[in-house]
Design an enzyme around this catalytic site. Structure first.
Site, PDB file in Angstrom:
ATOM      1  N   ASP A 259       0.870  -1.177   0.000  1.00  0.00           N
ATOM      2  CA  ASP A 259       0.000   0.000   0.000  1.00  0.00           C
ATOM      3  C   ASP A 259       0.913   1.236   0.000  1.00  0.00           C
ATOM      4  O   ASP A 259       2.130   1.142   0.180  1.00  0.00           O
ATOM      5  CB  ASP A 259      -0.966  -0.019   1.196  1.00  0.00           C
TER       6      ASP A 259
HETATM    7  C1  NOJ Z   1      -4.092   3.880   0.017  1.00  0.00           C
HETATM    8  C2  NOJ Z   1      -5.241   2.924   0.062  1.00  0.00           C
HETATM    9  O1  NOJ Z   1      -5.230   2.232   1.288  1.00  0.00           O
HETATM   10  C3  NOJ Z   1      -5.242   1.922  -1.077  1.00  0.00           C
HETATM   11  O2  NOJ Z   1      -6.456   1.233  -1.053  1.00  0.00           O
HETATM   12  C4  NOJ Z   1      -5.010   2.596  -2.392  1.00  0.00           C
HETATM   13  O3  NOJ Z   1      -5.043   1.654  -3.435  1.00  0.00           O
HETATM   14  C5  NOJ Z   1      -3.684   3.334  -2.357  1.00  0.00           C
HETATM   15  N1  NOJ Z   1      -3.716   4.326  -1.305  1.00  0.00           N
HETATM   16  C6  NOJ Z   1      -3.360   3.997  -3.697  1.00  0.00           C
HETATM   17  O4  NOJ Z   1      -4.175   5.070  -3.943  1.00  0.00           O
END
Ligand code: NOJ
Length: 733
Positions: A259
Site C-alpha cells: 500500500d
Molecule cells: C491507500 C489505500 O489504502 C489503497 O487502497 C489505495 O489503493 C492506495 N492508497 C493507492 O491510492
C-alpha cells in the site's frame, strides 16, 4: 503466448538489466503533486521506475511512456495504475452496494465496463477489488468491500477479478486487478482506520482469507499488502502472509505491491529500524513493488553490495513484473490512442449497465401498507434532504483521481420520471464531518467551506418543512456524504449525521406519506425510521445513474431485490456485529439466556441477507439428495421458491449451515449457497445447492489444519440469515 515463451522473453530482458534497472522495476512513482520523491520523469529516464500511480491523463501517460521506452536505458514500458474501484467515467454502485445485489453478474459486468473505460484512458492496472471482510460498520472502508461474509465476499471478489481482467492478459479492453488489502485490514480494533489488527489463525483462515483465495483462483494478477500490523507484524513486512500463505500454500505467481508508503511506514510502526531496514524487510517478505516510498531505490543496491540481499532475490521479485508486461503486450503496444476514451465513454450501454447495476443493488428495507410502488399520477411531490440533489453523494466515495461527479441525482431522477408533476426540492440543514478528511483538504487541495451557522441551518430546516407541507407525498433523501465513508472515514456512531433524523421526524409529523431513500456507504442505525417511516429504500451510493434507478424502483419500473451484505446494528456500540457468531454456553432464547447488554439487545436492526421485494415469497419442499453423506462427498439441497403475491419480484434463496459439534466450535450459521431469482406471480422455481467438502471443511485451531469432520449439520434455507425452514443431515466417516 505460452508460459515458456513468456519465460524466455523475461529471461532475455532480465539478462540485459543492471541491478539499478532491476530495482527500478520495483519502484512505483507517484505522478501527482502531493506525492513525495523526485520528479517522475527524471526517475523514469534513469530507468528507476516500473510503474506510475496517481496520474489520470492520457496525454501525460504517453509522454512518460515515451521517456521510458525511448530514453531510459532498458526501454521497458511502464504500467500505469490507479484506483478504479467502482467505475472510471461511468460510475457504478459502490462495492458494498454491488454485493447487495447478491448477483455476481453485477460486479462482473460493472468492472468490465470500468476496465474498458480505464484502459481506453491509458491505465493498465487498477487497485481493486478491495475484498476485506468488514464486520464493524464504524470502519469507513466497509463501503469498498462486500460486507461481513466470506462466502458472499468470495463470490463478489472472483466476479470483480473476472470483470477487470477477463481471460486474456493481452485483451486491450481489460486492466490488471489487484486484490487488496492483504490481509485483515477490515478487522482494525474498534473499527478505527489503520489501527492494529489481532486475528487468530482461525478467523484469518475461515473468514478473512477466503475472498483473497477466490480472487487468486479467478486469476488476480496482483495483490496489495495492507498497512496495519497483523498480530504485531506490519502486513507489508509479513512473511507469513506474503511468503507462506500467498506463495507457498496458494502458489501465487503474480506480484505484490505495498500500500502507499507502507514499506517506509514500517519505521513509523516501530518495526523497522530505519528506511534501509524497512527495504530489507519488504524485500524479504516478498513485496515486489514499493508504492512510492522510494525505500527500495534508495537502499536495495546498498543492501546487495553489503551482502544482506542477493541479486537472485531481486531477480525473483522482478520476474513476475516483467512477465505481466510481456503478457499484456506492452512491449509491442506501449501507447494509448488519445481519441479512444471519448469514443468508449459515450457508449450508451455503459450508462445502461450502470442503471441496471444500481437497480439490482438497492435494498428495500420497509414497505408498510404497500406504499411502494408509487403511482405515476402523483401531482405534488417534495424531495427533501441534503443528499437529494448531490452528485457527489450519488456517485459515492472513492472517486477516480481527478474525476468530476456527473450523476443523475434522486431529484433529477424523480423529475424525469414525473414530467407532469410538480416536484419541489429543499436541502435542509447541511451535514458535514466534525473532523475533515485529509483527502478533501490536503490531497484534493480543497478549501473547507465554513460551517453553516445555526441560524441558517434553522432557516433551511423550516424551509424543508414548508416544502413538505405543500406536497402530497414526500421523498426524504438522507444518509452520509461521500467523504463520510471510505478511507480515514471511521465513525463512532452509526446515527444519521447532523439534524437529519430531527428533520425526518418533523416532516413525518405532517401526516403525509413519506418515503425514505438512504444514500450511504455503511449500515446506519435508523431505529426511529425503521418504526415510523412506511417505506425505506437503501440505495447506497448508486453511481452515475443512481437517481434514475431510485425512481425506477420507487415507481415499479424495476423491482427491488437486493439483500443486505452486512447487518444493520441498532447502535454503533454494538459493532462488531455479524450473524455468523458462535453460540455461547447459555442457550439462546432460554430463561438462562444472557442478553449480553442490559440496556438493549444486540440483535441487528436488519439482519444479514435481509431485503424485501414488492411481492411475497414462500420457501417449501426442502429436500436433501440423502440424509447422510460421507466425508469428501457431496449432497444436493433443493427447495421450492414461490411468488405468493400479485406482482413479479426478485428473491434471493439463501442456504445456511451449522456444524453441531467437532474439533472446534463452529458459527451458529454460515452462508454456503445463494441464488437470486425473478419470479412471476404464482410462479415456483426449484433451487439446487451443492454441499461438499469445499463448503463443509474449516480451518481448525485444535487440528492446526483444514479438516472436514463426521458430524451432524443443520440446514436452513430462506430469504435471510434468520431463515426458519430447517432440516438436518449427517456427515459420516
Ligand atoms: C491507500 C489505500 O489504502 C489503497 O487502497 C489505495 O489503493 C492506495 N492508497 C493507492 O491510492
Amino acid at each position: 503466448m505460452n508460459d515458456k515463451e513468456v519465460e524466455r522473453q523475461v529471461e532475455t530482458i532480465l539478462g540485459k538489466l543492471s541491478l539499478e534497472e532491476k530495482i527500478g522495476q520495483l519502484n512505483q512513482v507517484g505522478g501527482a503533486d502531493f506525492a513525495p520523491g523526485p520528479k517522475a520523469e527524471d526517475q523514469i529516464r534513469k530507468g528507476g521506475a516500473g510503474s506510475v500511480l496517481w496520474l489520470n491523463d492520457t496525454q501525460r501517460f504517453n509522454e512518460l511512456q515515451k521517456i521510458a521506452v525511448e530514453e531510459s536505458p532498458s526501454g521497458i514500458p511502464l504500467l500505469f495504475a490507479l484506483d478504479v474501484i467502482h467505475g472510471y467515467r461511468t460510475i457504478f454502485p459502490v462495492p458494498l452496494a454491488m454485493a447487495s445485489s447478491w448477483d455476481p453478474a453485477v460486479p462482473e459486468k460493472s468492472q468490465t465496463v470500468a476496465a474498458k473505460e480505464a484502459r481506453a484512458a491509458g491505465l493498465h492496472w487498477t487497485f481493486g477489488p478491495m475484498i476485506d471482510i468488514a464486520r464493524d460498520a464504524r470502519w469507513g472502508r466497509i463501503v469498498e468491500g462486500a460486507g461481513e461474509d466470506p462466502y458472499l465476499g468470495s463470490a463478489m471478489a472472483a466476479a470483480q477479478v473476472r470483470g477487470f481482467q477477463g481471460r486474456d492478459p493481452s485483451d486491450p479492453e481489460r486492466v490488471l486487478a489487484c486484490a487488496k488489502h492483504f490481509a485483515g485490514y477490515g478487522a482494525s480494533e474498534g473499527g478505527r482506520d489503520y489501527d492494529p489488527v489481532y486475528l487468530p489463525e482461525t478467523q484469518l483462515r475461515n473468514t478473512i482469507l477466503p475472498p483473497f483465495e477466490a480472487a487468486l483462483k479467478a486469476g488476480a494478477a496482483t495483490f496489495m499488502s495492507a498497512y496495519m500490523d497483523l498480530n504485531d507484524v506490519p502486513a507489508s513486512g509479513n512473511r507469513f502472509l506474503l511468503r507462506q500463505v500467498l506463495r507457498q500454500e496458494w502458489g501465487f505467481e503474480g506480484f505484490v505491491v505495498s500500500d502507499a508508503f507502507a514499506v517506509a511506514n514500517m519505521v513509523i510502526q516501530g518495526h523497522a529500524r530505519n528506511r534501509r531496514d524497512a527495504a530489507l524487510r519488504g524485500i524479504k517478505a516478498g513485496v515486489n513493488v514499493d508504492m512510492s516510498s522510494y525505500t527500495y531505490v534508495e537502499n536495495v543496491a546498498g543492501l546487495v553490495a553489503d551482502g544482506l540481499l542477493t541479486e537472485a532475490e531481486i531477480d525473483e521479485l522482478v520476474r513476475p513484473i516483467l512477465a505481466i508486461k510481456v503478457k499484456m503486450g506492452l512491449f509491442e503496444h506501449p501507447y494509448t490512442d488519445e481519441t479512444l476514451l471519448a469514443q468508449v465513454v459515450s457508449r450508451p450501454e455503459h450508462r445502461q449497465a450502470s442503471r441496471w447495476a444500481a437497480q439490482r443493488s438497492m435494498v428495500l428495507l420497509r414497505n408498510e401498507g404497500g406504499l411502494l410502488p408509487l403511482k405515476k399520477d402523483l401531482k405534488k411531490v417534495a424531495v427533501i434532504g441534503p443528499l437529494a440533489d448531490s452528485m457527489e453523494a450519488t456517485e459515492g466515495s472513492w472517486m477516480v483521481f481527478g474525476h468530476t461527479p456527473a450523476a443523475v441525482t434522486v431529484l433529477a431522477g424523480l423529475r424525469a420520471k414525473l414530467p407532469a408533476a410538480q416536484v419541489t426540492y429543499a436541502h435542509g440543514p447541511e451535514i458535514r464531518r466534525d473532523i475533515p478528511s485529509w483527502f478533501e483538504t490536503s490531497m484534493a487541495g480543497m478549501e473547507r467551506k465554513p460551517a453553516q451557522s445555526p441560524a441558517d441551518a434553522e432557516a433551511a430546516f423550516q424551509a424543508a418543512i414548508e416544502t413538505a407541507r405543500a406536497a402530497d407525498l414526500v421523498v426524504m433523501v438522507l444518509g452520509e456524504t461521500a467523504e463520510m465513508a471510505g478511507e480515514a472515514a471511521s465513525r463512532a456512531s452509526l446515527d444519521l449525521p447532523g439534524r437529519q433524523e430531527e428533520l425526518l421526524k418533523a416532516v413525518a409529523a405532517l401526516g403525509k406519506p413519506v418515503v425514505l431513500v438512504l444514500l450511504n456507504g455503511r449500515p446506519l442505525s435508523i431505529n426511529w425510521a425503521a418504526e415510523h417511516i412506511p417505506a425505506i429504500l437503501e440505495a447506497w451510493e448508486p453511481g452515475t445513474e443512481g437517481g434514475s434507478a431510485v425512481a425506477d424502483i420507487l415507481f415499479g419500473d424495476a423491482v427491488p431485490g437486493g439483500k443486505l451484505p452486512v447487518c444493520f446494528p441498532h447502535k454503533g456500540s454494538h459493532a462488531p456485529l455479524y450473524y455468523a457468531r458462535n453460540l455461547t454456553h447459555s442457550p439462546e432464547g432460554s430463561p438462562m439466556y444472557n442478553p449480553r447488554y442490559w440496556d438493549g439487545l444486540p440483535e441487528p436492526l436488519y439482519p444479514f441477507g435481509y431485503g424485501l421485494s414488492y411481492t411475497t415469497f414462500e420457501f417449501s419442499n426442502l429436500k436433501l439428495s440423502s440424509p447422510q453423506v460421507k466425508v469428501g462427498h457431496s449432497l444436493t439441497v433443493s427447495v421450492d421458491v414461490t411468488n405468493t403475491g400479485s406482482l413479479a419480484g426478485d428473491e434471493v434463496a439463501q442456504l445456511y449451515i451449522h456444524q453441531q459439534w467437532g474439533s472446534d466450535t463452529r458459527p451458529m450459521r454460515e452462508l454456503k449457497g445463494f441464488e437470486r431469482l425473478t419470479l412471476q406471480p404464482g410462479e415456483t422455481k426449484t433451487v439446487n445447492f451443492k454441499l461438499g467438502p469445499d463448503e463443509l471443511r474449516y480451518w481448525s485451531t485444535n487440528a492446526g489444519q483444514w479438516i472436514q469432520e463426521a458430524a451432524e449439520f443443520d440446514i436452513w434455507v430462506g430469504s435471510d440469515s434468520q431463515a426458519a425452514l430447517h432440516t438436518n443431515f449427517e456427515v459420516v466417516a
